[in-house]
Scaffold this motif. Structure first.
Motif, PDB file in Angstrom:
ATOM      1  N   HIS A 222       0.250   3.721  -3.353  1.00 49.55           N
ATOM      2  CA  HIS A 222      -0.859   4.654  -3.135  1.00 49.55           C
ATOM      3  C   HIS A 222      -0.715   5.974  -3.891  1.00 49.55           C
TER       4      HIS A 222
ATOM      5  N   TRP B  38       0.836  -1.206   0.000  1.00 44.46           N
ATOM      6  CA  TRP B  38       0.000   0.000   0.000  1.00 44.46           C
ATOM      7  C   TRP B  38       0.866   1.249   0.000  1.00 44.46           C
TER       8      TRP B  38
ATOM      9  N   TYR C 257      -6.283   0.884  -1.802  1.00 40.29           N
ATOM     10  CA  TYR C 257      -6.293  -0.266  -0.892  1.00 40.29           C
ATOM     11  C   TYR C 257      -6.508  -1.563  -1.678  1.00 40.29           C
TER      12      TYR C 257
ATOM     13  N   ALA D 206      -3.425  -2.406  -3.646  1.00 41.28           N
ATOM     14  CA  ALA D 206      -2.399  -2.927  -2.733  1.00 41.28           C
ATOM     15  C   ALA D 206      -2.659  -4.399  -2.411  1.00 41.28           C
TER      16      ALA D 206
END
Length: 336
Positions: free
Chosen positions: A280, A276, A311, A314
């Motif tokens: 991101h 993540w 999210y 990830a």
């Protein structure tokens, strides 16, 4: 098999959550007060480094590896996923329009970006952390030798404060390759090592920290952090100690409330925390780029979509790396 600690998983999961949230909020035009307040989420990086020291040293105490074995595992778990994201980022035309893109890619691949400020955060402002943590990996045998005693935390803290003073005197307070050099965070990493030794000796430090200790110390440290944040400049350099303690104690307060859905969420998030962290900013940039063009979504909606999508990406990247790429490379490298 090394037993996982719920509190460490929770701390890492919550830390990455606030770091990502901070980067998201600061991508939008928010008020100066909210901008300053959101910066407290960045203190999660201190806890992340603390947990790294804890995890690596506890693993070493349970199963010592040679330096080559250690670096091989770090290569697979940290360097490889990181470089894959760098290469993907380089292929997206609008994400990086620099005329020096090739040089920037090479600086990440060969890690010399950690010495050049204009290269350090190319392909994502968060990528400085990878340089810092790799510096710890490269010096791992030295850290084991110099800081494996109970006094190691004190020596590490003195070294970190000395480095902070040098950076301040040289006027490099706002230069990333200086203020994020591993010596700045040495005391946090070594503190994590010390806590791992305490855990190995069955000293339950977390259990001894009740709300009568956690709450007042947290309030004091958060107040000091806010004061340093308002002052800025050199004050921010010396802010790591109250920032890390205030943030850590705030997380321990939440953890000790024993709200199962919350604790469970962040313990799960720990599993994808590194992935993540890597993806991101890239996901935010791509989402902003395409959704702004549609001109049908408000900033709030775009922010929510960006956060959720990062999210999910990830999670997918974690599955690809851990279940496919990591296993493939581990099997091949085991031959050598």
């Amino acid at each position: 098999m090394l037993q996982r600690l719920e509190v460490i998983d929770f701390l890492r999961g919550f830390s990455i959550f606030t770091i990502v949230l901070m980067h998201l909020l600061q991508s939008f035009p928010i008020s100066p007060f909210l901008m300053a307040a959101s910066s407290f989420g960045g203190a999660g990086v201190h806890v992340f480094i603390l947990c790294s020291g804890f995890g690596l040293y506890l693993s070493y105490l349970n199963r010592p590896l040679t330096y080559i074995q250690f670096l091989k595992r770090r290569f697979l778990k940290v360097y490889l996923p990181y470089i894959i994201i760098i290469l993907i980022s380089a292929l997206i035309p609008f994400y990086n329009t620099s005329s020096d893109k090739l040089l920037q890619v090479l600086s990440h691949v060969f890690l010399f970006k950690m010495f050049f400020n204009d290269l350090e955060s190319s392909f994502g402002l968060q990528m400085w952390f990878v340089s810092t943590i790799i510096q710890f990996y490269l010096l791992w045998p030295l850290l084991l030798k110099l800081f494996n005693k109970s006094t190691g935390v004190i020596y590490a803290l003195l070294i970190s404060l000395l480095w902070t003073t040098i950076v301040a005197m040289l006027g490099k307070s706002d230069v990333r390759v200086w203020n994020s050099f591993f010596l700045q965070y040495l005391w946090e990493f070594v503190l994590g090592m010390y806590l791992a030794k305490c855990y190995k000796l069955n000293v339950k430090i977390v259990n001894s920290l009740n709300f009568n200790i956690l709450v007042p110390v947290c309030i004091i440290c958060v107040a000091l952090t806010g004061f340093a944040g308002i002052k800025g400049g050199i004050w921010k350099l010396y802010n790591d100690i109250p920032s890390m303690i205030g943030y850590l104690f705030a997380l321990l307060i939440i953890y000790k409330l024993h709200i199962k859905p919350i604790n469970g969420l962040f313990m799960f998030t720990n599993k994808i925390s590194y992935e993540w962290y890597l993806v991101h900013i890239l996901v935010f940039s791509c989402t902003f780029y395409y959704l702004y063009k549609l001109e049908t979504f408000s900033m709030v909606v775009i922010a929510v979509i960006s956060f959720i999508l990062s999210y999910v990406v990830a999670c997918l990247y974690h599955w690809i790396v851990m279940m496919k790429i990591w296993e493939l490379f581990e099997n091949r490298m085991a031959v050598f």
